[in-house]
Write a protein that holds these residues in place. Structure first.
Motif, PDB file in Angstrom:
ATOM      1  N   VAL A  82       0.757  -1.232   0.122  1.00  0.00           N
ATOM      2  CA  VAL A  82       0.123  -0.393  -0.156  1.00  0.00           C
ATOM      3  C   VAL A  82       0.758   1.190  -0.326  1.00  0.00           C
ATOM      4  N   ALA A  83       2.059   1.168   1.034  1.00  0.00           N
ATOM      5  CA  ALA A  83       2.483   2.719   0.830  1.00  0.00           C
ATOM      6  C   ALA A  83       3.511   2.906  -0.644  1.00  0.00           C
ATOM      7  N   ILE A  84       4.092   1.305  -0.743  1.00  0.00           N
ATOM      8  CA  ILE A  84       4.799   1.757  -2.661  1.00  0.00           C
ATOM      9  C   ILE A  84       3.396   2.118  -3.580  1.00  0.00           C
ATOM     10  N   ALA A  85       2.897   1.710  -3.526  1.00  0.00           N
ATOM     11  CA  ALA A  85       1.697   1.621  -4.009  1.00  0.00           C
ATOM     12  C   ALA A  85       1.257   3.034  -4.686  1.00  0.00           C
ATOM     13  N   SER A  86       0.542   3.425  -3.638  1.00  0.00           N
ATOM     14  CA  SER A  86       0.628   5.006  -3.137  1.00  0.00           C
ATOM     15  C   SER A  86       1.508   6.276  -3.208  1.00  0.00           C
ATOM     16  N   LEU A 123       6.863   9.280 -17.316  1.00  0.00           N
ATOM     17  CA  LEU A 123       6.490   7.779 -16.716  1.00  0.00           C
ATOM     18  C   LEU A 123       6.827   6.966 -15.653  1.00  0.00           C
ATOM     19  N   SER A 124       7.758   6.056 -16.580  1.00  0.00           N
ATOM     20  CA  SER A 124       8.015   4.804 -16.341  1.00  0.00           C
ATOM     21  C   SER A 124       8.965   5.115 -14.796  1.00  0.00           C
ATOM     22  N   SER A 125      10.123   6.667 -15.635  1.00  0.00           N
ATOM     23  CA  SER A 125      11.442   6.701 -14.521  1.00  0.00           C
ATOM     24  C   SER A 125      10.348   7.321 -13.599  1.00  0.00           C
ATOM     25  N   ALA A 126       9.366   8.147 -12.955  1.00  0.00           N
ATOM     26  CA  ALA A 126       8.777   8.582 -12.296  1.00  0.00           C
ATOM     27  C   ALA A 126       8.300   7.785 -11.166  1.00  0.00           C
ATOM     28  N   ILE A 127       7.391   6.396 -12.207  1.00  0.00           N
ATOM     29  CA  ILE A 127       6.831   4.988 -11.647  1.00  0.00           C
ATOM     30  C   ILE A 127       8.557   4.244 -10.709  1.00  0.00           C
ATOM     31  N   LEU A 128       9.167   4.086 -11.362  1.00  0.00           N
ATOM     32  CA  LEU A 128      10.669   3.211 -10.465  1.00  0.00           C
ATOM     33  C   LEU A 128      10.854   4.287  -9.479  1.00  0.00           C
ATOM     34  N   SER A 129      11.533   5.242 -10.174  1.00  0.00           N
ATOM     35  CA  SER A 129      12.168   6.150  -8.964  1.00  0.00           C
ATOM     36  C   SER A 129      11.374   6.169  -7.869  1.00  0.00           C
ATOM     37  N   SER A 130       9.795   6.105  -7.544  1.00  0.00           N
ATOM     38  CA  SER A 130       8.986   6.555  -6.790  1.00  0.00           C
ATOM     39  C   SER A 130       9.034   5.052  -6.269  1.00  0.00           C
ATOM     40  N   PHE A 173      11.371   2.469  -5.931  1.00  0.00           N
ATOM     41  CA  PHE A 173      12.286   2.164  -5.597  1.00  0.00           C
ATOM     42  C   PHE A 173      12.339   3.563  -4.034  1.00  0.00           C
ATOM     43  N   PHE A 174      12.114   4.112  -3.700  1.00  0.00           N
ATOM     44  CA  PHE A 174      12.387   5.671  -2.476  1.00  0.00           C
ATOM     45  C   PHE A 174      11.628   5.427  -1.880  1.00  0.00           C
ATOM     46  N   ALA A 175       9.964   4.603  -1.961  1.00  0.00           N
ATOM     47  CA  ALA A 175       9.026   4.473  -1.252  1.00  0.00           C
ATOM     48  C   ALA A 175       9.953   3.177  -0.752  1.00  0.00           C
ATOM     49  N   PHE A 176      10.002   2.234  -0.696  1.00  0.00           N
ATOM     50  CA  PHE A 176      10.865   1.091  -0.510  1.00  0.00           C
ATOM     51  C   PHE A 176      11.765   0.784   0.397  1.00  0.00           C
TER      52      PHE A 176
END
Length: 89
Positions: free
Chosen positions: A8-12, A37-44, A46-49
């Motif tokens: 949930v944390a990573i998805a948000s 978009l793919s860059s934003a999804i990957l970076s956010s 990994f950062f949330a993880f």
């Protein structure tokens, strides 16, 4: 339970990053970029993880609650994408 909260944390955070890219698209005269978009999804993601692993999920939930966890990670994803796009310029 903790695996579900981590997802949930990573998805948000990913949703926050997607919201940031959509906002950037509306302000831009260029077309919507799947690369951004793919860059934003990957970076956010990994950062949330990393934040979940560093601070501990139980500590976040006990201090903020589940709604606070989701809101915080939405803002983290949004902010990471804004910082990432500012560094690209």
């Amino acid at each position: 339970m903790s695996e579900t909260l981590a997802l949930v944390a990573i998805a948000s955070a990913v949703i926050g990053a997607i919201a940031s890219t959509i906002q950037g698209y509306w302000k831009s005269e260029d077309g919507y970029s799947l690369k951004k978009l793919s860059s934003a999804i990957l970076s956010s993601g990994f950062f949330a993880f990393g934040i979940v692993k560093l601070t501990g999920l139980d500590a976040q939930v006990s201090q903020l609650g589940i709604v606070g966890l989701i809101a915080t990670n939405l803002l983290i994803g949004y902010g990471i994408d804004k910082a990432h796009s500012a560094l690209d310029k």
